[in-house]
Design a protein around this motif. Structure first.
Motif, PDB file in Angstrom:
ATOM      1  N   ALA A 277    -144.174 -28.583  28.263  1.00  9.98           N
ATOM      2  CA  ALA A 277    -144.156 -28.725  26.758  1.00  9.98           C
ATOM      3  C   ALA A 277    -143.080 -28.006  26.039  1.00  9.98           C
ATOM      4  CB  ALA A 277    -145.394 -28.569  26.168  1.00  9.98           C
ATOM      5  N   SER A 278    -142.840 -26.854  26.659  1.00  7.12           N
ATOM      6  CA  SER A 278    -141.595 -25.992  25.995  1.00  7.12           C
ATOM      7  C   SER A 278    -140.256 -26.594  26.273  1.00  7.12           C
ATOM      8  CB  SER A 278    -141.739 -24.488  26.532  1.00  7.12           C
ATOM      9  OG  SER A 278    -142.863 -23.877  26.439  1.00  7.12           O
ATOM     10  N   LEU A 279    -140.369 -27.417  27.763  1.00  7.74           N
ATOM     11  CA  LEU A 279    -138.874 -28.202  27.703  1.00  7.74           C
ATOM     12  C   LEU A 279    -138.463 -29.204  26.519  1.00  7.74           C
ATOM     13  CD1 LEU A 279    -139.662 -29.186  31.570  1.00  7.74           C
ATOM     14  CD2 LEU A 279    -137.942 -27.562  30.794  1.00  7.74           C
ATOM     15  N   MET A 280    -139.591 -29.576  26.043  1.00  6.21           N
ATOM     16  CA  MET A 280    -139.116 -30.606  25.102  1.00  6.21           C
ATOM     17  C   MET A 280    -138.206 -30.094  23.950  1.00  6.21           C
ATOM     18  SD  MET A 280    -140.395 -33.428  25.430  1.00  6.21           S
ATOM     19  CE  MET A 280    -140.185 -34.362  23.903  1.00  6.21           C
ATOM     20  N   TYR A 281    -138.287 -28.597  23.447  1.00  9.26           N
ATOM     21  CA  TYR A 281    -137.756 -28.383  22.275  1.00  9.26           C
ATOM     22  C   TYR A 281    -136.520 -27.202  22.947  1.00  9.26           C
ATOM     23  CZ  TYR A 281    -140.284 -23.828  22.208  1.00  9.26           C
ATOM     24  OH  TYR A 281    -140.672 -22.486  22.392  1.00  9.26           O
ATOM     25  N   THR A 282    -136.633 -27.025  24.330  1.00 10.37           N
ATOM     26  CA  THR A 282    -135.612 -26.219  24.865  1.00 10.37           C
ATOM     27  C   THR A 282    -134.416 -27.007  25.579  1.00 10.37           C
ATOM     28  OG1 THR A 282    -136.800 -25.792  26.946  1.00 10.37           O
ATOM     29  CG2 THR A 282    -136.854 -24.125  25.062  1.00 10.37           C
ATOM     30  N   ALA A 283    -134.565 -28.160  26.015  1.00  8.91           N
ATOM     31  CA  ALA A 283    -133.942 -28.899  26.677  1.00  8.91           C
ATOM     32  C   ALA A 283    -133.889 -30.354  26.400  1.00  8.91           C
ATOM     33  CB  ALA A 283    -134.544 -29.033  28.275  1.00  8.91           C
ATOM     34  N   VAL A 284    -134.809 -31.102  25.910  1.00  7.96           N
ATOM     35  CA  VAL A 284    -134.769 -32.446  25.685  1.00  7.96           C
ATOM     36  C   VAL A 284    -134.427 -32.627  24.486  1.00  7.96           C
ATOM     37  CG1 VAL A 284    -136.092 -34.769  25.123  1.00  7.96           C
ATOM     38  CG2 VAL A 284    -136.692 -33.078  27.084  1.00  7.96           C
ATOM     39  N   SER A 285    -134.662 -31.973  23.237  1.00 13.28           N
ATOM     40  CA  SER A 285    -134.048 -31.926  22.072  1.00 13.28           C
ATOM     41  C   SER A 285    -132.333 -31.749  21.918  1.00 13.28           C
ATOM     42  CB  SER A 285    -134.698 -30.906  21.090  1.00 13.28           C
ATOM     43  OG  SER A 285    -134.249 -31.275  19.591  1.00 13.28           O
ATOM     44  N   PRO A 286    -131.981 -30.773  22.527  1.00 12.40           N
ATOM     45  CA  PRO A 286    -130.405 -30.360  22.570  1.00 12.40           C
ATOM     46  C   PRO A 286    -129.731 -31.688  23.240  1.00 12.40           C
ATOM     47  CG  PRO A 286    -131.716 -28.406  22.993  1.00 12.40           C
ATOM     48  CD  PRO A 286    -132.436 -29.534  23.005  1.00 12.40           C
ATOM     49  N   MET A 287    -130.272 -32.078  24.206  1.00  9.53           N
ATOM     50  CA  MET A 287    -129.688 -33.200  24.989  1.00  9.53           C
ATOM     51  C   MET A 287    -129.525 -34.782  24.269  1.00  9.53           C
ATOM     52  SD  MET A 287    -130.796 -35.152  28.801  1.00  9.53           S
ATOM     53  CE  MET A 287    -132.407 -35.799  27.848  1.00  9.53           C
ATOM     54  N   LEU A 288    -130.769 -34.870  23.305  1.00  9.49           N
ATOM     55  CA  LEU A 288    -130.583 -36.306  22.842  1.00  9.49           C
ATOM     56  C   LEU A 288    -129.792 -36.099  21.619  1.00  9.49           C
ATOM     57  CD1 LEU A 288    -134.536 -37.129  23.202  1.00  9.49           C
ATOM     58  CD2 LEU A 288    -132.499 -37.868  24.502  1.00  9.49           C
ATOM     59  N   ASN A 289    -129.670 -34.778  20.778  1.00  8.39           N
ATOM     60  CA  ASN A 289    -128.981 -34.764  19.468  1.00  8.39           C
ATOM     61  C   ASN A 289    -127.629 -35.805  19.670  1.00  8.39           C
ATOM     62  OD1 ASN A 289    -131.142 -33.621  18.686  1.00  8.39           O
ATOM     63  ND2 ASN A 289    -129.793 -31.612  18.467  1.00  8.39           N
ATOM     64  N   PRO A 290    -126.787 -35.476  20.533  1.00  7.65           N
ATOM     65  CA  PRO A 290    -125.379 -36.149  20.576  1.00  7.65           C
ATOM     66  C   PRO A 290    -125.611 -37.422  20.690  1.00  7.65           C
ATOM     67  CG  PRO A 290    -125.458 -34.232  22.318  1.00  7.65           C
ATOM     68  CD  PRO A 290    -126.836 -34.545  21.696  1.00  7.65           C
ATOM     69  N   PHE A 291    -126.609 -38.016  21.373  1.00  8.09           N
ATOM     70  CA  PHE A 291    -126.870 -39.582  21.751  1.00  8.09           C
ATOM     71  C   PHE A 291    -127.355 -40.005  20.302  1.00  8.09           C
ATOM     72  CE2 PHE A 291    -127.273 -38.188  25.883  1.00  8.09           C
ATOM     73  CZ  PHE A 291    -126.558 -38.888  26.503  1.00  8.09           C
ATOM     74  N   ILE A 292    -128.441 -39.629  19.722  1.00  4.06           N
ATOM     75  CA  ILE A 292    -128.748 -39.866  18.148  1.00  4.06           C
ATOM     76  C   ILE A 292    -127.773 -39.916  17.197  1.00  4.06           C
ATOM     77  CG2 ILE A 292    -130.251 -38.992  16.212  1.00  4.06           C
ATOM     78  CD1 ILE A 292    -132.112 -37.718  18.313  1.00  4.06           C
ATOM     79  N   TYR A 293    -126.726 -38.915  17.123  1.00  8.37           N
ATOM     80  CA  TYR A 293    -125.506 -39.031  16.165  1.00  8.37           C
ATOM     81  C   TYR A 293    -124.585 -40.153  16.542  1.00  8.37           C
ATOM     82  CZ  TYR A 293    -126.942 -35.304  13.163  1.00  8.37           C
ATOM     83  OH  TYR A 293    -127.404 -34.490  12.086  1.00  8.37           O
ATOM     84  N   THR A 294    -124.393 -40.524  17.995  1.00 12.71           N
ATOM     85  CA  THR A 294    -123.443 -41.289  18.426  1.00 12.71           C
ATOM     86  C   THR A 294    -123.755 -42.661  18.074  1.00 12.71           C
ATOM     87  OG1 THR A 294    -122.589 -39.829  20.210  1.00 12.71           O
ATOM     88  CG2 THR A 294    -122.005 -41.899  20.243  1.00 12.71           C
ATOM     89  N   LEU A 295    -125.290 -42.955  18.418  1.00 15.30           N
ATOM     90  CA  LEU A 295    -125.766 -44.410  18.236  1.00 15.30           C
ATOM     91  C   LEU A 295    -126.046 -44.652  16.618  1.00 15.30           C
ATOM     92  CD1 LEU A 295    -128.056 -44.282  21.361  1.00 15.30           C
ATOM     93  CD2 LEU A 295    -125.834 -45.361  21.451  1.00 15.30           C
ATOM     94  N   ARG A 296    -126.666 -43.700  16.127  1.00 19.35           N
ATOM     95  CA  ARG A 296    -126.957 -44.056  14.663  1.00 19.35           C
ATOM     96  C   ARG A 296    -126.213 -43.710  13.531  1.00 19.35           C
ATOM     97  NH1 ARG A 296    -132.442 -44.921  13.701  1.00 19.35           N
ATOM     98  NH2 ARG A 296    -132.142 -44.298  11.773  1.00 19.35           N
ATOM     99  N   ASN A 297    -124.957 -43.203  14.033  1.00 21.19           N
ATOM    100  CA  ASN A 297    -123.820 -42.808  12.837  1.00 21.19           C
ATOM    101  C   ASN A 297    -122.503 -43.505  13.095  1.00 21.19           C
ATOM    102  OD1 ASN A 297    -121.689 -40.952  11.622  1.00 21.19           O
ATOM    103  ND2 ASN A 297    -123.347 -39.808  10.913  1.00 21.19           N
ATOM    104  N   ARG A 298    -122.326 -44.305  12.087  1.00 20.65           N
ATOM    105  CA  ARG A 298    -121.172 -45.193  12.259  1.00 20.65           C
ATOM    106  C   ARG A 298    -119.890 -44.500  12.328  1.00 20.65           C
ATOM    107  NH1 ARG A 298    -121.069 -50.238   8.182  1.00 20.65           N
ATOM    108  NH2 ARG A 298    -123.070 -50.254   9.284  1.00 20.65           N
ATOM    109  N   ASP A 299    -119.731 -43.271  11.606  1.00 19.37           N
ATOM    110  CA  ASP A 299    -118.452 -42.581  11.489  1.00 19.37           C
ATOM    111  C   ASP A 299    -118.176 -41.769  12.935  1.00 19.37           C
ATOM    112  OD1 ASP A 299    -118.310 -43.234   8.870  1.00 19.37           O
ATOM    113  OD2 ASP A 299    -119.081 -41.069   8.099  1.00 19.37           O
ATOM    114  N   ILE A 300    -119.188 -41.473  13.498  1.00 23.94           N
ATOM    115  CA  ILE A 300    -119.071 -40.841  14.804  1.00 23.94           C
ATOM    116  C   ILE A 300    -119.091 -41.926  16.006  1.00 23.94           C
ATOM    117  CG2 ILE A 300    -120.547 -39.648  16.764  1.00 23.94           C
ATOM    118  CD1 ILE A 300    -119.714 -37.761  14.621  1.00 23.94           C
ATOM    119  N   SER A 301    -119.481 -43.133  15.849  1.00 26.85           N
ATOM    120  CA  SER A 301    -119.365 -43.998  16.624  1.00 26.85           C
ATOM    121  C   SER A 301    -117.879 -44.599  16.734  1.00 26.85           C
ATOM    122  CB  SER A 301    -120.181 -45.277  16.307  1.00 26.85           C
ATOM    123  OG  SER A 301    -121.597 -44.947  16.580  1.00 26.85           O
ATOM    124  N   ASN A 302    -117.250 -44.851  15.406  1.00 27.73           N
ATOM    125  CA  ASN A 302    -115.806 -45.074  15.240  1.00 27.73           C
ATOM    126  C   ASN A 302    -114.785 -44.126  15.512  1.00 27.73           C
ATOM    127  OD1 ASN A 302    -116.836 -47.698  14.116  1.00 27.73           O
ATOM    128  ND2 ASN A 302    -116.708 -46.915  12.051  1.00 27.73           N
TER     129      ASN A 302
END
Length: 312
Positions: A277-302
């Motif tokens: 369970a601790s892996l969720m916020y120590t590893a999974v969250s930092p890993m997914l943040n770049p993907f979230i901003y890349t896929l959902r943010n048009r400025d970052i995508s461009n």
């Protein structure tokens, strides 16, 4: 190392971290899995930082805070996962007493920084949407630097206070830490003396530095939603919502994972389950943040497309 039921502080040279699995074949799989997670997190967050640095279109407060968040995420995952990867490879669960305190201090510092920066990013979105005409004045470079400095100061305070509390422990009844990294709550559980006052202080600080940022984020988004609903144009409403979507997703992931860990630890007393369970916020969250901003943010995508064309 002395194996007495109660050990004096000076005799404790090392602790034993929990093993996610004792199966050698599964340990090899976990080694490859977490090494991949770590490398993807490093590359993803470094890419976000490089894009923001080299693309002049992103030299605004929103992405200044995002670059700081990505940098903190790199350090956050680096405090726990590399040690676990080495342990899986070497089939070792040992961590020295000094190493345990260092890991605990660094983890608390970067976790608190993550928390504070997410709050500052919510405030930035509040100013941008609710006070657009005053945005450049209210969020000038000096203000942004001061906000990051405040995040740093609160995080140092939180980390060192926990460190001082743990250093007050004079003896341990066991050396088995029920997680894959060192955490103040785990060390307090191993203390052979009464730690009620220490737990009260930790709970109080957790409320101050945990609940208040959450309340600040909720209040900011309540005002943001009310302001967006007053916008007559549907396209402008969508644009305003889209600028907040990535940040809101990251906030939900970060706090959702943290709440899930604490609820899970309250229900389950299995060290392995708590570690997973601790892996969720120590590893999974930092890993997914770049993907979230890349896929959902048009400025970052461009910006990513422009960066790709420039490089290749």
């Amino acid at each position: 190392m002395i194996h007495n039921p109660v050990e004096n502080l000076t005799d404790v040279l090392e602790f034993h971290l929990v093993a996610l699995s004792e199966d050698p074949d599964l340990q090899l799989f976990l080694f490859g899995l977490f090494l991949s997670v770590y490398l993807v997190t490093l590359l993803g967050n470094l890419l976000i930082i490089l894009i923001i640095i080299f693309d002049s279109h992103l030299h605004i407060p929103m992405y200044y805070f995002l670059s700081n968040l990505s940098l903190v995420d790199i350090f956050l995952i680096s405090t726990t996962i590399p040690k676990m990867i080495v342990g899986l490879k070497m089939h070792s669960r040992l961590i020295s007493y000094a190493g345990c305190l260092t890991q605990m201090s660094l983890f608390l510092f970067f976790a608190c920084m993550d928390d504070m920066i997410l709050t500052v990013m919510a405030y930035d979105r509040f100013v941008a949407i609710c006070h657009p005409l005053r945005y450049t004045v209210m969020m000038n470079p000096q203000v942004c630097a001061i906000l990051i400095l405040l995040c740093f100061s609160f995080s140092i305070f939180d980390s060192q206070l926990h460190n001082l509390i743990v250093l007050q422990i004079t003896c341990f009844k066991d050396v088995e830490i029920a997680n894959f990294f060192c955490h103040p709550s785990q060390l307090l559980n191993l203390a052979c003396t009464n730690t009620l006052s220490s737990n009260i202080v930790i709970c109080f600080i957790s409320v101050i530095l945990g609940i208040f940022p959450v309340l600040g984020i909720i209040l900011s988004y309540c005002k943001i939603v009310f302001s967006i609903l007053k916008i007559p144009s549907s396209s402008r409403k969508y644009k305003a919502f889209s600028t907040c979507g990535s940040h809101l997703t990251v906030v939900c992931l970060f706090y959702g994972a943290g709440i899930g860990v604490y609820l899970g630890s309250a229900v389950s007393h299995s060290p392995q389950k708590n570690a997973v369970a601790s892996l969720m916020y120590t590893a999974v969250s930092p890993m997914l943040n770049p993907f979230i901003y890349t896929l959902r943010n048009r400025d970052i995508s461009n910006a990513l497309k422009r960066f790709h064309r420039r490089v290749f």
